[in-house]
Each structure stands twice: as structure tokens, then as C-alpha cells.
Design a protein around this motif. Sequence first.
Motif, PDB file in Angstrom:
ATOM      1  N   GLY A   1       0.608  -1.507  -0.072  1.00  0.00           N
ATOM      2  CA  GLY A   1      -0.004   0.448   0.074  1.00  0.00           C
ATOM      3  C   GLY A   1       1.092   1.539   0.040  1.00  0.00           C
ATOM      4  N   SER A   2       0.921   2.361  -0.367  1.00  0.00           N
ATOM      5  CA  SER A   2       1.348   3.404  -0.622  1.00  0.00           C
ATOM      6  C   SER A   2       1.437   3.799   1.154  1.00  0.00           C
ATOM      7  N   ASP A   3       2.912   5.123   0.826  1.00  0.00           N
ATOM      8  CA  ASP A   3       3.172   5.808   2.626  1.00  0.00           C
ATOM      9  C   ASP A   3       1.555   6.388   2.559  1.00  0.00           C
ATOM     10  N   THR A   4       0.505   7.140   1.464  1.00  0.00           N
ATOM     11  CA  THR A   4      -0.508   7.845   1.720  1.00  0.00           C
ATOM     12  C   THR A   4      -1.189   7.317   2.231  1.00  0.00           C
ATOM     13  N   PHE A   5      -2.256   6.401   1.746  1.00  0.00           N
ATOM     14  CA  PHE A   5      -2.806   5.108   2.481  1.00  0.00           C
ATOM     15  C   PHE A   5      -2.660   4.899   3.137  1.00  0.00           C
ATOM     16  N   LYS A   6      -0.677   4.097   3.687  1.00  0.00           N
ATOM     17  CA  LYS A   6      -1.040   3.680   5.163  1.00  0.00           C
ATOM     18  C   LYS A   6      -0.555   4.747   6.482  1.00  0.00           C
ATOM     19  N   GLU A   7      -0.836   6.223   5.504  1.00  0.00           N
ATOM     20  CA  GLU A   7      -0.606   7.228   6.751  1.00  0.00           C
ATOM     21  C   GLU A   7      -1.824   7.968   6.688  1.00  0.00           C
ATOM     22  N   LEU A   8      -3.013   7.525   6.526  1.00  0.00           N
ATOM     23  CA  LEU A   8      -4.390   7.850   6.147  1.00  0.00           C
ATOM     24  C   LEU A   8      -5.224   6.866   7.175  1.00  0.00           C
ATOM     25  N   VAL A   9      -4.325   5.696   6.750  1.00  0.00           N
ATOM     26  CA  VAL A   9      -4.921   4.532   6.981  1.00  0.00           C
ATOM     27  C   VAL A   9      -4.606   4.297   9.035  1.00  0.00           C
ATOM     28  N   ALA A  10      -3.654   4.721   8.568  1.00  0.00           N
ATOM     29  CA  ALA A  10      -3.006   4.671  10.604  1.00  0.00           C
ATOM     30  C   ALA A  10      -3.401   5.967  11.738  1.00  0.00           C
ATOM     31  N   SER A  11      -4.370   6.462  10.302  1.00  0.00           N
ATOM     32  CA  SER A  11      -4.964   8.033  11.170  1.00  0.00           C
ATOM     33  C   SER A  11      -6.133   7.829  11.960  1.00  0.00           C
ATOM     34  N   LEU A  12      -6.667   6.501  11.416  1.00  0.00           N
ATOM     35  CA  LEU A  12      -7.544   5.861  12.126  1.00  0.00           C
ATOM     36  C   LEU A  12      -8.253   5.334  13.310  1.00  0.00           C
ATOM     37  N   TYR A  13      -6.587   5.055  14.459  1.00  0.00           N
ATOM     38  CA  TYR A  13      -6.458   4.684  14.880  1.00  0.00           C
ATOM     39  C   TYR A  13      -5.469   5.567  15.752  1.00  0.00           C
ATOM     40  N   GLN A  14      -5.416   5.178  16.862  1.00  0.00           N
ATOM     41  CA  GLN A  14      -5.228   5.978  18.230  1.00  0.00           C
ATOM     42  C   GLN A  14      -3.031   6.126  18.237  1.00  0.00           C
ATOM     43  N   THR A  15      -2.949   4.405  17.877  1.00  0.00           N
ATOM     44  CA  THR A  15      -1.599   3.847  18.193  1.00  0.00           C
ATOM     45  C   THR A  15      -1.041   3.872  17.836  1.00  0.00           C
ATOM     46  N   VAL A  16      -1.404   3.791  16.366  1.00  0.00           N
ATOM     47  CA  VAL A  16      -0.749   2.511  14.896  1.00  0.00           C
ATOM     48  C   VAL A  16       0.026   3.045  14.345  1.00  0.00           C
ATOM     49  N   SER A  17       1.193   2.829  13.879  1.00  0.00           N
ATOM     50  CA  SER A  17       2.268   3.922  13.192  1.00  0.00           C
ATOM     51  C   SER A  17       1.915   3.158  11.582  1.00  0.00           C
ATOM     52  N   PRO A  18       2.096   4.044  10.585  1.00  0.00           N
ATOM     53  CA  PRO A  18       1.797   3.578   8.952  1.00  0.00           C
ATOM     54  C   PRO A  18       2.876   2.390   9.015  1.00  0.00           C
ATOM     55  N   ASP A  19       4.165   2.199   9.551  1.00  0.00           N
ATOM     56  CA  ASP A  19       4.650   1.209   8.679  1.00  0.00           C
ATOM     57  C   ASP A  19       4.206  -0.563   8.806  1.00  0.00           C
ATOM     58  N   SER A  20       2.684  -0.182  10.054  1.00  0.00           N
ATOM     59  CA  SER A  20       2.787  -1.157  10.417  1.00  0.00           C
ATOM     60  C   SER A  20       1.313  -1.369   9.763  1.00  0.00           C
ATOM     61  N   ILE A  21       1.022  -1.142   9.369  1.00  0.00           N
ATOM     62  CA  ILE A  21      -0.583  -1.221   8.066  1.00  0.00           C
ATOM     63  C   ILE A  21      -0.130  -1.433   6.831  1.00  0.00           C
ATOM     64  N   LEU A  22      -0.779  -2.770   7.070  1.00  0.00           N
ATOM     65  CA  LEU A  22      -0.557  -3.268   5.379  1.00  0.00           C
ATOM     66  C   LEU A  22      -1.889  -4.021   4.910  1.00  0.00           C
ATOM     67  N   GLN A  23      -1.697  -2.942   3.331  1.00  0.00           N
ATOM     68  CA  GLN A  23      -2.700  -3.923   2.403  1.00  0.00           C
ATOM     69  C   GLN A  23      -3.206  -4.569   2.414  1.00  0.00           C
ATOM     70  N   THR A  24      -4.615  -5.343   2.348  1.00  0.00           N
ATOM     71  CA  THR A  24      -4.985  -6.624   1.862  1.00  0.00           C
ATOM     72  C   THR A  24      -5.825  -6.194   0.409  1.00  0.00           C
ATOM     73  N   ASN A  25      -6.207  -7.823   0.201  1.00  0.00           N
ATOM     74  CA  ASN A  25      -7.800  -7.452  -0.537  1.00  0.00           C
ATOM     75  C   ASN A  25      -8.641  -7.704   0.474  1.00  0.00           C
ATOM     76  N   GLY A  26      -9.339  -7.033   0.606  1.00  0.00           N
ATOM     77  CA  GLY A  26     -10.107  -6.504   1.760  1.00  0.00           C
ATOM     78  C   GLY A  26     -10.095  -6.959   2.782  1.00  0.00           C
ATOM     79  N   ALA A  27     -11.644  -7.243   3.821  1.00  0.00           N
ATOM     80  CA  ALA A  27     -11.084  -7.082   5.421  1.00  0.00           C
ATOM     81  C   ALA A  27     -11.007  -9.067   5.228  1.00  0.00           C
ATOM     82  N   THR A  28     -11.521  -9.558   4.496  1.00  0.00           N
ATOM     83  CA  THR A  28     -11.465 -11.172   4.462  1.00  0.00           C
ATOM     84  C   THR A  28      -9.937 -11.188   3.725  1.00  0.00           C
ATOM     85  N   GLY A  29      -9.011 -10.467   3.375  1.00  0.00           N
ATOM     86  CA  GLY A  29      -7.771 -11.284   3.038  1.00  0.00           C
ATOM     87  C   GLY A  29      -6.757 -10.691   4.185  1.00  0.00           C
TER      88      GLY A  29
END
Length: 372
Positions: A63-91
Motif C-alpha cells: 500500500g502507498s505511503d499515503t494510504f498507510k498514513e491515512l489508515v493509521a490516522s484512524l487509530y490512536q497508537t498504530v504507526s503507518p509502518d504497521s498497516i499492511l494493505q490486503t484484498n479486503g477484510a477477507t484478505g
Amino acid sequence: MEIANFGVEEWLNTWEKKAKYDISQSSIEALTLEELIGLDGTSVTEYFEALSKQPLDYGWIEGSDTFKELVASLYQTVSPDSILQTNGATGANLLALFALIEPGDHVVSMLPTYQQLYDIPKALGASVDFVKLKEEEHWQLDLDVLKSKIKPNTKMICLNSANNPTGTLLDKATMSAIVEMAKEVDAYIVVDEVYAPLTDEGEFISIADLYEKGIATNSLSKTYSIPGIRIGWTASSSEIAEHFRKYRDYTMICGGVIADELAVHALKNKDKILSRNRKIVADNLAILKEWVEQEPRVSLVTPHYVSTSFIKLDIPQDDYSFCIDLLEETGVLLVPGTAFGLPQHARLGYCCREETLRKGMALLSKYLRKFD
């Protein structure tokens, strides 16, 4: 590897394209491509003109750096580097379970819930014990029963909040109690959070913000109304994310450059999407509740401002054949409760277009009169 047939997906694969009034789905009414692109005033022509020179290579693997940063912003303590893009929630669910579950492990899950969360662990050689949610207890997780199911060798607790299909929530106090139980045996907690509620009531909190061995799985499919781009993610500690990377290489290369761009556009405009969807959920839930109050053969534990509901059917016919007959005679599609292991119920997806919901429920009521 032996694995059970996937009840919900098998049902929808067989029947959903035959429906005239589909009130079975669990997403909030999907955005069109034009609606999604236009959230910030951009036209489809402008958007894809800008993308037209984009090489259709693999792009960003995780996932792009921007994607990871935007997703991480949905959480309080999760860093962008800890976000892994997948094929939906099933993935995302598959990745978490594939990476952590081994033969002989012990897993505790809830029932009903999304079938992946217990049948993948079984297929991987784990033993699974269930905490059965009870309608008379408003589908709430019984913490005493959960505690009794946890063993010294429990590897993982698999949950779904809000729950599919019931729409009920594990609130912050409940999740905190579950974390304390997990800590006693050093177990992971995986929570499929794809049905995050569209309200501040109930104190929803992500497991990724509550527990160092917590893994949140999520996607843009339900709350964000774009299941068609098939983008999800895992959110976890950096240590767990690093462990996942090796397994992710075997299950997925990338989400695709176009899908990533659309996901970023949605997340940048998430406030507009959520505002739209809060209205759909609130308006349609009021319509659903009014219908249930007037329909003597249906009862419902009200879902917690999420897009799935689970009605109980008071009928002298099994739910599976009833749902087939209903579809064939009226064009109305539900998902039978049997697909979730709970007969005489059905999933009613009330967050479709209002006219579809009203017509579908009217036809359902008319069909139910044959049992009077």
C-alpha cells in the motif's frame, strides 16, 4: 487442506444475481465511481486524465505511503509502518490467521460470526471452542462463558465487532475485560472491525489501540461503501506487522495502483462518506424498526448503527427453503440464518436504497401472510 463450505458466500454466489429486491447485503449502499470521485468536486474525466500516464505496474506492495498514513490516522497508537494493505477484510483475516495459527493451537471464537474466523483456524489444524451469542441476551458476548472457554494454551481469540450478522457491538469496557483474559494466557486477539459503528454511542475502540497482541482487520467495503475496489488492511503492533510480512508475500502481492489511488481518494474524503452513510443508516434503521413492529412474524434485536441486521422468523418452514421460495416467488433476497449456523433467522441488509428496502419488506410481509 480440508475446509467447510463458506455458507454466506456460497449462498450469495448462487442467488444474488437473481434478486430483484436485494435486501441481503451487509454493505451500506455502494457509491458509484462518479460519486466517489466527485466527493471533492473532481470529475471522473479530470481524475482519470491525471491517472492516465500512471504505469500499470505492481506499484506499492504493502500500500502507498499515503494510504498507510491515512489508515493509521484512524487509530490512536498504530504507526503507518504497521498497516499492511490486503484484498479486503477477507484478505486481512486470512493473513492474520495464516501467519499465527498452527496445528494443535487452541482458538476461541463467537457464534454467529464471519465464518472465516473459525473455519480457517479449524482447517489449519487448531481446535476451536465457541461462545454462543444468545438472542434472549441481545446477542451480547457473555464474558463469564468466554473466560470458561479460555485455556492455558489458547493461542487466539477471534471476534467480530460490530458483529456480522447481528450488528451488536463489543464496547470498550467489554473489550478491556477480554484483553485482561487474553493477557493471562498471552493470547492474540483478532477482531474483524469491518462493521465499525456509525455513531459515537457505545464507546467503540479498536483492539489495535487496546492491546499489544491485538490485530484489527478492516476494509473500505462496509462503512465506506466501496466494496468493489477490494482494499482492506491489518492494523497491529510493529512486531506483529513484521511477522505478517513474510506470510503476506505468499497470499498477496499488491492491491493494484488504481485501487490504491481510489482508496486514498476515499480516505481523504472520509468525512463526506461517513456523513452520507450516517444518514442512510439512521433513516433506514428507523424504517426497518417500524416495519418489524408491525410485522407479527418477525422480531429483531436492533443493530448498533451498522449495516447488518438479523431478523428472527416465526414460520413453520425451515429458513433455507423459505429464502429460496421467497426469492423465486417475489424476487426478494435474504441470507438464511442457517448460513451463519442459526436457523429460523435471516440477515436483512437494510442499508440499500430506500425504495428497494421498502418494496422488499412489503413483499416479504405479503409473502409471510401465507403462514397466518
